[in-house]
Design an enzyme around this catalytic site. Structure first.
Site, mmCIF file in Angstrom:
data_model
loop_
_atom_site.group_PDB
_atom_site.id
_atom_site.type_symbol
_atom_site.label_atom_id
_atom_site.label_comp_id
_atom_site.label_asym_id
_atom_site.label_seq_id
_atom_site.Cartn_x
_atom_site.Cartn_y
_atom_site.Cartn_z
ATOM 1 N N ASN A 1 -1.351 -3.973 6.288
ATOM 2 C CA ASN A 1 -1.567 -4.517 4.749
ATOM 3 C C ASN A 1 -0.735 -3.699 4.196
ATOM 4 O O ASN A 1 -1.551 -2.598 3.672
ATOM 5 C CB ASN A 1 -2.731 -5.428 4.778
ATOM 6 C CG ASN A 1 -2.662 -5.493 2.849
ATOM 7 O OD1 ASN A 1 -1.650 -5.931 2.416
ATOM 8 N ND2 ASN A 1 -4.129 -5.997 2.978
ATOM 9 N N TRP A 2 0.345 -3.979 3.928
ATOM 10 C CA TRP A 2 1.419 -2.836 2.039
ATOM 11 C C TRP A 2 0.133 -2.899 1.153
ATOM 12 O O TRP A 2 1.285 -2.091 0.710
ATOM 13 C CB TRP A 2 2.448 -2.493 2.700
ATOM 14 C CG TRP A 2 2.724 -2.296 4.526
ATOM 15 C CD1 TRP A 2 2.508 -1.254 4.844
ATOM 16 C CD2 TRP A 2 4.653 -2.379 4.790
ATOM 17 N NE1 TRP A 2 3.651 -1.409 6.549
ATOM 18 C CE2 TRP A 2 4.355 -1.902 5.558
ATOM 19 C CE3 TRP A 2 5.901 -2.424 3.823
ATOM 20 C CZ2 TRP A 2 5.740 -1.159 6.188
ATOM 21 C CZ3 TRP A 2 6.757 -2.089 4.613
ATOM 22 C CH2 TRP A 2 6.929 -2.128 5.516
ATOM 23 N N GLU B 1 -9.880 -8.125 -1.558
ATOM 24 C CA GLU B 1 -8.478 -8.255 -3.125
ATOM 25 C C GLU B 1 -8.632 -8.971 -3.788
ATOM 26 O O GLU B 1 -8.789 -8.940 -4.919
ATOM 27 C CB GLU B 1 -7.699 -6.575 -2.935
ATOM 28 C CG GLU B 1 -8.042 -5.399 -2.536
ATOM 29 C CD GLU B 1 -7.382 -4.858 -1.504
ATOM 30 O OE1 GLU B 1 -6.116 -5.084 -1.641
ATOM 31 O OE2 GLU B 1 -7.646 -4.023 -1.369
ATOM 32 N N GLU C 1 -14.085 -7.806 7.446
ATOM 33 C CA GLU C 1 -13.576 -6.687 7.004
ATOM 34 C C GLU C 1 -14.353 -6.278 5.848
ATOM 35 O O GLU C 1 -14.320 -6.893 4.509
ATOM 36 C CB GLU C 1 -11.972 -7.231 5.968
ATOM 37 C CG GLU C 1 -10.754 -7.229 6.390
ATOM 38 C CD GLU C 1 -9.525 -6.513 5.857
ATOM 39 O OE1 GLU C 1 -8.914 -5.946 6.724
ATOM 40 O OE2 GLU C 1 -9.301 -7.045 4.985
ATOM 41 N N GLY D 1 -10.951 0.870 2.100
ATOM 42 C CA GLY D 1 -10.038 2.124 1.258
ATOM 43 C C GLY D 1 -11.468 3.056 0.428
ATOM 44 O O GLY D 1 -10.262 3.614 -0.067
ATOM 45 N N GLY E 1 -4.751 -1.088 6.146
ATOM 46 C CA GLY E 1 -4.127 -1.266 4.858
ATOM 47 C C GLY E 1 -3.535 0.555 4.630
ATOM 48 O O GLY E 1 -2.512 0.489 5.383
HETATM 49 C C1 PEP Z 1 -6.825 -3.602 4.362
HETATM 50 O O1 PEP Z 1 -6.329 -3.499 3.496
HETATM 51 O O2 PEP Z 1 -6.832 -4.740 4.648
HETATM 52 C C2 PEP Z 1 -7.492 -2.569 4.250
HETATM 53 C C3 PEP Z 1 -8.590 -2.432 5.344
HETATM 54 O O3 PEP Z 1 -7.712 -1.156 4.031
HETATM 55 P P1 PEP Z 1 -7.942 -0.143 4.549
HETATM 56 O O4 PEP Z 1 -7.838 0.149 6.097
HETATM 57 O O5 PEP Z 1 -7.174 1.269 3.519
HETATM 58 O O6 PEP Z 1 -9.514 0.286 4.113
#
Ligand code: PEP
Length: 251
Positions: free
Chosen positions: A9-10, A97, A167, A173, A234
């Site tokens: 996921n960018w 988010e 998640e 993040g 992410g």
């Molecule tokens: C995401 O954006 O779904 C995510 C899990 O981000 P990260 O890997 O940066 O924690």
């Protein structure tokens, strides 16, 4: 046997030229990969660039969001048929988010998932608890509510076409990955809830991805858990070398 899925996921990163540069490096690195499905979710503006770069590869492309109506007076929104026409296979729905900053709820998740399914897209439905909810011992209740609220009214056939991403919000993040044991325990709970809400076969076939600070260093331990069927990545999906290492975790 559930085939693993590694999805990147960018978020709101990468212009079209940056996306093209990423794909020039990434696609050859994962050309021989067959043990998992690979999905990349660029921002809307880079979708066609990434789709063009994936022609002749096994990499699928996802949008990061959609509106539940096919068309209408919804300024700034994009519909499932528009995404399908570009060549996308999947769409992320209900990312934390979007729940946190854009007011998405279990009810909008439900409408978006159904719209995606109706258009032939695979919804990657995100669920997960906040740190306060975990500390208050509410993780189970939150996950159950998100599954029953967000996925209510899907038929068993529709449900068989979705992916769920667990998640935990405290891990997104933050660099603070859930331990494989914590993630696996949440995945088991999700499977249990799915078996109650749909069928035991739905639960057995559902692919549940873990998301939250997945990196090349922790992917193998996470994937070693029976109930973890993949990852939604992410930050570490923004770098071609790092994302290729994650995709190639068993190699
Ligand atoms: C995401 O954006 O779904 C995510 C899990 O981000 P990260 O890997 O940066 O924690």
């Amino acid at each position: 046997m559930r085939k693993a899925v590694i999805a990147g996921n960018w978020k709101m990163f990468k212009t079209r030229s940056e996306a093209r540069a990423f794909m020039d490096v990434f696609a050859p690195k994962v050309a021989g990969v067959n043990h998992c499905e690979i999905i990349i979710a660029p921002p809307f503006t880079a979708l066609t660039t990434v789709i063009e770069a994936t022609q002749g590869t096994r990499i699928a492309v996802a949008a990061q969001n959609l509106h539940w109506e096919k068309e209408g007076a919804f300024t700034g929104e994009i519909s499932a048929p528009m995404i399908v026409e570009l060549g996308c296979h999947a769409v992320i729905v209900g990312h934390s988010e979007r729940r946190q900053y854009f007011g998405e709820t279990d009810s909008t998740v439900r409408k978006k998932a159904r719209a995606a399914l109706a258009a032939g897209l695979t919804p990657i439905v995100c669920i997960g608890e906040t740190s306060q909810e975990r500390e208050a011992g509410e993780t189970d209740a939150v996950l159950k509510r998100q599954i029953s609220g967000g996925l209510a009214a899907l038929t068993v056939e529709e449900f068989s076409r979705i992916l769920v991403a667990y998640e935990p919000i405290w891990a997104i993040g933050t660099g603070q990955t859930a331990t494989p044991a914590i993630a696996a325990s949440a995945h088991r709970l999700i499977r249990q809830q799915v078996s109650e809400q749909f069928t035991t076969e739905s639960a057995a076939q559902l692919r549940i991805l873990y998301g939250g600070s997945v990196k090349p260093e922790n992917i193998s331990a996470l994937m070693a858990e029976d109930d973890i069927d993949g990852a939604l990545v992410g930050g570490a999906s923004l770098d071609a070398q790092s994302f290729a290492s994650i995709v190639k975790y068993p190699m």
